[in-house]
Design a protein around this motif. Sequence first.
Motif, mmCIF file in Angstrom:
data_model
loop_
_atom_site.group_PDB
_atom_site.id
_atom_site.type_symbol
_atom_site.label_atom_id
_atom_site.label_comp_id
_atom_site.label_asym_id
_atom_site.label_seq_id
_atom_site.Cartn_x
_atom_site.Cartn_y
_atom_site.Cartn_z
ATOM 1 N N LYS A 19 0.857 -1.197 0.000
ATOM 2 C CA LYS A 19 0.000 0.000 0.000
ATOM 3 C C LYS A 19 0.886 1.238 0.000
ATOM 4 N N VAL A 20 0.539 2.206 -0.879
ATOM 5 C CA VAL A 20 1.289 3.459 -0.940
ATOM 6 C C VAL A 20 0.976 4.270 0.312
ATOM 7 N N THR A 21 2.039 4.683 1.014
ATOM 8 C CA THR A 21 1.889 5.497 2.217
ATOM 9 C C THR A 21 2.255 6.953 1.946
ATOM 10 N N ILE A 22 3.135 7.186 0.980
ATOM 11 C CA ILE A 22 3.548 8.532 0.589
ATOM 12 C C ILE A 22 3.504 8.589 -0.927
ATOM 13 N N SER A 23 2.698 9.500 -1.484
ATOM 14 C CA SER A 23 2.599 9.649 -2.930
ATOM 15 C C SER A 23 3.729 10.542 -3.426
ATOM 16 N N GLY A 24 4.113 10.371 -4.669
ATOM 17 C CA GLY A 24 5.157 11.207 -5.260
ATOM 18 C C GLY A 24 6.111 10.368 -6.078
ATOM 19 N N THR A 25 7.083 11.044 -6.697
ATOM 20 C CA THR A 25 8.029 10.320 -7.543
ATOM 21 C C THR A 25 8.987 9.461 -6.732
ATOM 22 N N PRO A 50 1.281 6.988 -8.301
ATOM 23 C CA PRO A 50 0.220 6.318 -7.544
ATOM 24 C C PRO A 50 -0.244 7.196 -6.383
ATOM 25 N N ALA A 51 -1.512 7.092 -6.048
ATOM 26 C CA ALA A 51 -2.084 7.865 -4.951
ATOM 27 C C ALA A 51 -1.878 7.139 -3.628
ATOM 28 N N ARG A 52 -1.880 7.896 -2.554
ATOM 29 C CA ARG A 52 -1.782 7.307 -1.218
ATOM 30 C C ARG A 52 -2.952 6.329 -1.038
ATOM 31 N N GLY A 53 -2.662 5.128 -0.574
ATOM 32 C CA GLY A 53 -3.687 4.112 -0.375
ATOM 33 C C GLY A 53 -3.806 3.128 -1.536
ATOM 34 N N ASP A 54 -3.220 3.456 -2.718
ATOM 35 C CA ASP A 54 -3.249 2.514 -3.847
ATOM 36 C C ASP A 54 -2.502 1.238 -3.496
ATOM 37 N N THR A 55 -3.005 0.118 -3.967
ATOM 38 C CA THR A 55 -2.284 -1.140 -3.865
ATOM 39 C C THR A 55 -1.403 -1.258 -5.102
#
Length: 127
Positions: A19-25, A50-55
């Motif tokens: 799970k993405v916890t921090i979005s960005g490059t 990817p957005a925060r929360g994306d799997t």
Amino acid sequence: MANRQTRDLLREPPAELGKVTISGTQAGVALEGERRRVALCGPGGYHWTPARGDTVLVVKSGQEEAPCIAGVVEETQPEPGEVYLSVASGAGIRLKPDGTIELSGTFRLDGTLEVSGGLTVNGREVE
């Protein structure tokens, strides 16, 4: 021998979902633990974050097993043979196997529009 066995037990799998916890490059991803400054990988010419929360699928390579986010888990299933690019707001481009291109969302053009062939607007042909 014991040192090698310990190293093998601590080794992460070569690919896993997180799970993405921090979005960005340079994203953060929760795997067995949180990994930070994870690079984004994708096909040439395709740019995404990817957005925060994306799997996401995280693959690891090289001697140091550096992680790289390779893609997100898809909820939308395109039809066989079609390609669909979209964003959360609903804007999208659908390339269909019959040659049709469908655009959704607000369309802005900066440049020249050339039409070769018929043009239909709201069900009516325009000359």
